[in-house]
Design a protein around this motif. Structure first.
Motif, PDB file in Angstrom:
ATOM      1  N   PHE A 151      -5.795  36.273  28.778  1.00 43.64           N
ATOM      2  CA  PHE A 151      -5.649  35.476  27.551  1.00 43.64           C
ATOM      3  C   PHE A 151      -6.997  35.015  26.989  1.00 43.64           C
ATOM      4  CE2 PHE A 151      -1.510  35.407  29.584  1.00 43.64           C
ATOM      5  CZ  PHE A 151      -0.702  35.739  28.513  1.00 43.64           C
ATOM      6  N   ASN A 157      -1.192  44.402  26.109  1.00 40.86           N
ATOM      7  CA  ASN A 157      -1.572  45.333  27.176  1.00 40.86           C
ATOM      8  C   ASN A 157      -1.520  46.749  26.589  1.00 40.86           C
ATOM      9  OD1 ASN A 157      -1.462  47.081  29.480  1.00 40.86           O
ATOM     10  ND2 ASN A 157      -0.865  45.311  30.726  1.00 40.86           N
ATOM     11  N   MET A 170       3.200  32.993  34.341  1.00 37.93           N
ATOM     12  CA  MET A 170       3.799  34.233  33.821  1.00 37.93           C
ATOM     13  C   MET A 170       4.257  35.142  34.947  1.00 37.93           C
ATOM     14  SD  MET A 170       2.175  37.051  31.196  1.00 37.93           S
ATOM     15  CE  MET A 170       0.887  37.719  32.233  1.00 37.93           C
ATOM     16  N   ARG A 179      -1.052  49.458  28.016  1.00 37.61           N
ATOM     17  CA  ARG A 179       0.029  50.259  28.612  1.00 37.61           C
ATOM     18  C   ARG A 179       1.360  49.991  27.908  1.00 37.61           C
ATOM     19  NH1 ARG A 179       0.899  49.113  34.175  1.00 37.61           N
ATOM     20  NH2 ARG A 179      -0.231  47.160  33.986  1.00 37.61           N
ATOM     21  N   SER A 213       8.679  43.663  27.329  1.00 33.86           N
ATOM     22  CA  SER A 213       7.839  44.033  26.187  1.00 33.86           C
ATOM     23  C   SER A 213       7.971  45.512  25.850  1.00 33.86           C
ATOM     24  CB  SER A 213       6.372  43.706  26.476  1.00 33.86           C
ATOM     25  OG  SER A 213       6.239  42.357  26.861  1.00 33.86           O
ATOM     26  N   TRP A 237     -10.164  46.733  37.633  1.00 34.69           N
ATOM     27  CA  TRP A 237      -8.737  46.371  37.628  1.00 34.69           C
ATOM     28  C   TRP A 237      -8.331  45.913  36.232  1.00 34.69           C
ATOM     29  CZ3 TRP A 237      -5.139  42.804  36.339  1.00 34.69           C
ATOM     30  CH2 TRP A 237      -3.872  42.917  36.925  1.00 34.69           C
ATOM     31  N   ASN A 277      -5.876  39.007  24.849  1.00 34.57           N
ATOM     32  CA  ASN A 277      -4.582  38.603  24.291  1.00 34.57           C
ATOM     33  C   ASN A 277      -4.718  37.205  23.691  1.00 34.57           C
ATOM     34  OD1 ASN A 277      -1.982  37.578  23.909  1.00 34.57           O
ATOM     35  ND2 ASN A 277      -1.146  38.611  25.711  1.00 34.57           N
ATOM     36  N   ARG A 332      -5.500  34.460  38.817  1.00 34.72           N
ATOM     37  CA  ARG A 332      -6.069  35.717  38.309  1.00 34.72           C
ATOM     38  C   ARG A 332      -5.051  36.544  37.515  1.00 34.72           C
ATOM     39  NH1 ARG A 332      -6.608  39.834  43.489  1.00 34.72           N
ATOM     40  NH2 ARG A 332      -4.408  39.880  44.041  1.00 34.72           N
ATOM     41  N   HIS A 375       1.553  43.088  18.749  1.00 34.59           N
ATOM     42  CA  HIS A 375       0.873  42.019  19.486  1.00 34.59           C
ATOM     43  C   HIS A 375       0.030  42.670  20.574  1.00 34.59           C
ATOM     44  CE1 HIS A 375      -0.055  38.705  21.973  1.00 34.59           C
ATOM     45  NE2 HIS A 375       0.865  38.965  22.883  1.00 34.59           N
ATOM     46  N   GLU A 435     -10.794  36.311  42.192  1.00 29.45           N
ATOM     47  CA  GLU A 435     -10.855  37.571  42.942  1.00 29.45           C
ATOM     48  C   GLU A 435     -10.303  38.689  42.039  1.00 29.45           C
ATOM     49  OE1 GLU A 435     -11.888  37.667  46.252  1.00 29.45           O
ATOM     50  OE2 GLU A 435     -11.717  39.861  46.103  1.00 29.45           O
ATOM     51  N   ARG A 493      -5.579  48.059  34.172  1.00 32.06           N
ATOM     52  CA  ARG A 493      -4.223  47.492  34.108  1.00 32.06           C
ATOM     53  C   ARG A 493      -3.915  46.866  32.765  1.00 32.06           C
ATOM     54  NH1 ARG A 493      -1.737  50.130  37.524  1.00 32.06           N
ATOM     55  NH2 ARG A 493      -0.018  48.640  37.554  1.00 32.06           N
ATOM     56  N   VAL A 546      -7.439  36.524  33.296  1.00 32.51           N
ATOM     57  CA  VAL A 546      -8.212  37.687  32.845  1.00 32.51           C
ATOM     58  C   VAL A 546      -7.665  38.261  31.533  1.00 32.51           C
ATOM     59  CG1 VAL A 546      -8.826  38.278  35.216  1.00 32.51           C
ATOM     60  CG2 VAL A 546      -6.849  39.389  34.163  1.00 32.51           C
ATOM     61  N   GLY A 563       4.393  38.480  35.248  1.00 29.86           N
ATOM     62  CA  GLY A 563       3.804  39.575  34.461  1.00 29.86           C
ATOM     63  C   GLY A 563       4.664  40.821  34.417  1.00 29.86           C
ATOM     64  N   GLN A 564       5.194  41.224  35.570  1.00 26.23           N
ATOM     65  CA  GLN A 564       5.961  42.485  35.609  1.00 26.23           C
ATOM     66  C   GLN A 564       7.230  42.393  34.777  1.00 26.23           C
ATOM     67  OE1 GLN A 564       6.740  44.061  39.454  1.00 26.23           O
ATOM     68  NE2 GLN A 564       4.581  44.379  39.929  1.00 26.23           N
ATOM     69  N   PHE A 568       5.841  39.778  20.306  1.00 26.55           N
ATOM     70  CA  PHE A 568       6.762  39.547  21.426  1.00 26.55           C
ATOM     71  C   PHE A 568       6.084  38.632  22.425  1.00 26.55           C
ATOM     72  CE2 PHE A 568       4.264  43.386  21.923  1.00 26.55           C
ATOM     73  CZ  PHE A 568       3.681  43.241  23.169  1.00 26.55           C
ATOM     74  N   GLY A 569       6.875  37.782  23.083  1.00 21.77           N
ATOM     75  CA  GLY A 569       6.260  36.900  24.076  1.00 21.77           C
ATOM     76  C   GLY A 569       7.170  35.772  24.507  1.00 21.77           C
TER      77      GLY A 569
HETATM   78  O1  UT7 Z   1       1.421  37.901  25.405  1.00 24.12           O
HETATM   79  C1  UT7 Z   1       2.669  37.665  25.969  1.00 24.12           C
HETATM   80  C2  UT7 Z   1       3.203  38.872  26.554  1.00 24.12           C
HETATM   81  N1  UT7 Z   1       2.522  39.136  27.801  1.00 24.12           N
HETATM   82  C3  UT7 Z   1       2.532  40.357  28.276  1.00 24.12           C
HETATM   83  O2  UT7 Z   1       3.043  41.241  27.629  1.00 24.12           O
HETATM   84  C4  UT7 Z   1       1.968  40.613  29.655  1.00 24.12           C
HETATM   85  C5  UT7 Z   1       2.804  41.650  30.310  1.00 24.12           C
HETATM   86  N2  UT7 Z   1       2.385  41.967  31.697  1.00 24.12           N
HETATM   87  C6  UT7 Z   1       1.278  42.669  31.942  1.00 24.12           C
HETATM   88  O3  UT7 Z   1       0.536  43.036  31.047  1.00 24.12           O
HETATM   89  C7  UT7 Z   1       1.034  43.085  33.371  1.00 24.12           C
HETATM   90  O4  UT7 Z   1       2.190  42.821  34.144  1.00 24.12           O
HETATM   91  C8  UT7 Z   1      -0.184  42.385  34.017  1.00 24.12           C
HETATM   92  C9  UT7 Z   1      -1.462  42.900  33.367  1.00 24.12           C
HETATM   93  C10 UT7 Z   1      -0.083  40.883  33.870  1.00 24.12           C
HETATM   94  C11 UT7 Z   1      -0.254  42.720  35.501  1.00 24.12           C
HETATM   95  O5  UT7 Z   1      -0.310  44.121  35.687  1.00 24.12           O
HETATM   96  P1  UT7 Z   1       0.678  44.818  36.735  1.00 24.12           P
HETATM   97  O6  UT7 Z   1       0.346  46.243  36.724  1.00 24.12           O
HETATM   98  O7  UT7 Z   1       2.095  44.430  36.362  1.00 24.12           O
HETATM   99  O8  UT7 Z   1       0.227  44.180  38.086  1.00 24.12           O
HETATM  100  P2  UT7 Z   1       1.135  43.491  39.192  1.00 24.12           P
HETATM  101  O9  UT7 Z   1       1.553  42.150  38.762  1.00 24.12           O
HETATM  102  O10 UT7 Z   1       2.198  44.474  39.620  1.00 24.12           O
HETATM  103  O11 UT7 Z   1       0.093  43.360  40.373  1.00 24.12           O
HETATM  104  C12 UT7 Z   1      -0.423  44.511  41.045  1.00 24.12           C
HETATM  105  C13 UT7 Z   1      -1.450  44.033  42.056  1.00 24.12           C
HETATM  106  C14 UT7 Z   1      -0.977  42.867  42.911  1.00 24.12           C
HETATM  107  O12 UT7 Z   1      -1.538  43.027  44.217  1.00 24.12           O
HETATM  108  P3  UT7 Z   1      -0.657  43.630  45.405  1.00 24.12           P
HETATM  109  O13 UT7 Z   1       0.498  42.702  45.568  1.00 24.12           O
HETATM  110  O14 UT7 Z   1      -0.258  44.999  44.978  1.00 24.12           O
HETATM  111  O15 UT7 Z   1      -1.617  43.600  46.553  1.00 24.12           O
HETATM  112  C15 UT7 Z   1      -1.610  41.674  42.246  1.00 24.12           C
HETATM  113  O16 UT7 Z   1      -1.813  40.605  43.141  1.00 24.12           O
HETATM  114  O17 UT7 Z   1      -2.606  43.567  41.354  1.00 24.12           O
HETATM  115  C16 UT7 Z   1      -2.944  42.257  41.804  1.00 24.12           C
HETATM  116  N3  UT7 Z   1      -3.556  41.533  40.696  1.00 24.12           N
HETATM  117  C17 UT7 Z   1      -4.870  41.576  40.459  1.00 24.12           C
HETATM  118  N4  UT7 Z   1      -5.865  42.221  41.075  1.00 24.12           N
HETATM  119  C18 UT7 Z   1      -7.109  42.073  40.560  1.00 24.12           C
HETATM  120  C19 UT7 Z   1      -2.967  40.736  39.784  1.00 24.12           C
HETATM  121  N5  UT7 Z   1      -3.894  40.266  38.934  1.00 24.12           N
HETATM  122  C20 UT7 Z   1      -5.080  40.769  39.328  1.00 24.12           C
HETATM  123  C21 UT7 Z   1      -6.387  40.647  38.859  1.00 24.12           C
HETATM  124  N6  UT7 Z   1      -7.358  41.316  39.502  1.00 24.12           N
HETATM  125  N7  UT7 Z   1      -6.693  39.913  37.782  1.00 24.12           N
END
Ligand code: UT7
Length: 326
Positions: A156, A256, A216, A258, A225, A32, A283, A150, A253, A27, A36, A154, A218-219, A313-314
């Motif tokens: 890696f 993201n 992970m 952002r 990071s 998105w 990634n 999800r 690395h 989903e 994101r 999306v 993520g937040q 970083f990771g």
């Molecule tokens: O390589 C190792 C290092 N890794 C990283 O640096 C990753 C670091 N983290 C990130 O890049 C981000 O945290 C993510 C891209 C993983 C996620 O982005 P985010 O802006 O932090 O999203 P979130 O976790 O705050 O989720 C926001 C919303 C949630 O829904 P609700 O609770 O607001 O309704 C999630 O369930 O987005 C939803 N969501 C998705 N929606 C559509 C999470 N994944 C997805 C998705 N598609 N794939």
């Protein structure tokens, strides 16, 4: 004695997967993922192994450096997705390349792995232990992804990048700094086999969460990071004659866009100096920095004499930067 990067190469699986295809898997939406993460497409393996990709990247780096496999003294492969626990991927790459004289080992530092590998090889060259090293970052992350999750699937992707390091009297790798925080082990993790043997009653083994898939927060990783990229770059420039204004490129690395935007603004640096290929590559963990460098070389963006900061970083959590004169 210093070490310098004299050759670069990379390899990607043939299959490209667009964001839209993943809408049929979990989903999610193309919008998105783009907004994101900055990712639009990625390469995923349909059969290429970590060893295949690593050897292909290594071969390209050797050709770029103009040296033969038998001239290598060391092969280091940074990976968290090896094809086997034993032998090390580096040994399998040695066989593929015919690098008979090389010592070989793998290194596990997740997305910081390539920078850790560069630092180890640089130290060994400075110590006089080896003269020519091949450092590879290679991953088939698609094998450790839970394709119903999800929040990870999306992001890696698969690929490999490689660099040849050679001893030199010139300026090359100027300074590396590395760090880790094991207290944060659970933020980004893939657990291995559960502890089981004949002494442990059935069901009493220490089951590790995650079933071998990546998990992970993520937040939390995002917050870590955004802080660590700036801190690590500043720390690496300390005790060198250089400042952020002297950098021609920062190659972070690719996790993201952002995170990269935030790091650039925190360092008060021109965002254009940060190389980003996330859009097309996703990634690829330990492979992301050497793939980026090799692509920069191909595109004519990376020129002799330029000063470049690499920052990984990771998982671990781990981080590390390398200041490199090309
Ligand atoms: O390589 C190792 C290092 N890794 C990283 O640096 C990753 C670091 N983290 C990130 O890049 C981000 O945290 C993510 C891209 C993983 C996620 O982005 P985010 O802006 O932090 O999203 P979130 O976790 O705050 O989720 C926001 C919303 C949630 O829904 P609700 O609770 O607001 O309704 C999630 O369930 O987005 C939803 N969501 C998705 N929606 C559509 C999470 N994944 C997805 C998705 N598609 N794939």
């Amino acid at each position: 004695m210093n070490s310098k990067i004299s050759g670069l190469g990379h390899a990607l699986p043939a299959r490209i997967v667009e964001n839209r295809e993943l809408e049929d898997v979990v989903e999610t939406s193309d919008q998105w993922i783009r907004e994101r993460t900055g990712i639009e497409r990625r390469h995923l393996s349909t059969g290429e192994t970590t060893t295949d990709l690593a050897a292909q990247a290594g071969r390209m780096a050797l050709a770029d450096a103009g040296i033969l496999p038998e001239q290598l003294d060391l092969i280091v492969v940074a990976t968290m997705t090896p094809d086997s626990f034993m032998p090390a991927t580096a040994c399998l790459v040695q066989k593929e390349l015919g690098a008979d004289r090389a010592a070989c080992f793998d290194l596990s530092a997740a997305c910081s792995g390539f920078v850790y590998g560069l630092s180890v090889a640089d130290s060994m060259i400075r110590a006089g232990t080896v003269r020519r090293a091949l450092v590879i970052g290679a991953e088939t992350l698609s094998r450790m992804i839970d394709w119903t999750d999800r929040t990870t699937c999306v992001i890696f992707a698969d690929g490999a990048g490689a660099a040849v390091l050679e001893a030199t009297e010139e300026e090359g790798i100027v300074r590396c700094t590395l760090g880790a925080s094991g207290d944060d082990e659970n933020i980004l993790t893939t657990r291995a086999l559960p502890l089981r043997n004949y002494l442990i009653p059935e069901g009493a083994g220490r089951e590790m969460p995650g079933n071998g898939y990546m998990v992970m927060d993520g937040q939390t990783v995002f917050r870590f990071s955004t802080r660590v990229v700036g801190d690590s770059i500043r720390q690496t420039l300390e005790d060198t004659p250089y400042g952020t204004g002297d950098l021609d490129w920062v190659v972070p690395h690719q996790a993201n866009t952002r995170i990269i935007d935030y790091a650039a603004s925190r360092l008060k640096m021109d965002r254009e100096k940060f190389f980003v290929n996330l859009k097309n590559r996703g990634n690829t963990s330990a492979a992301s920095i050497p793939i980026a460098l090799s692509e920069m070389r191909q595109e004519g963006l990376l020129r002799p004499g330029q000063l470049v900061m690499l920052t990984g970083f990771g998982g671990g959590l781990t981080w590390g930067s390398a200041l490199v004169r090309f």
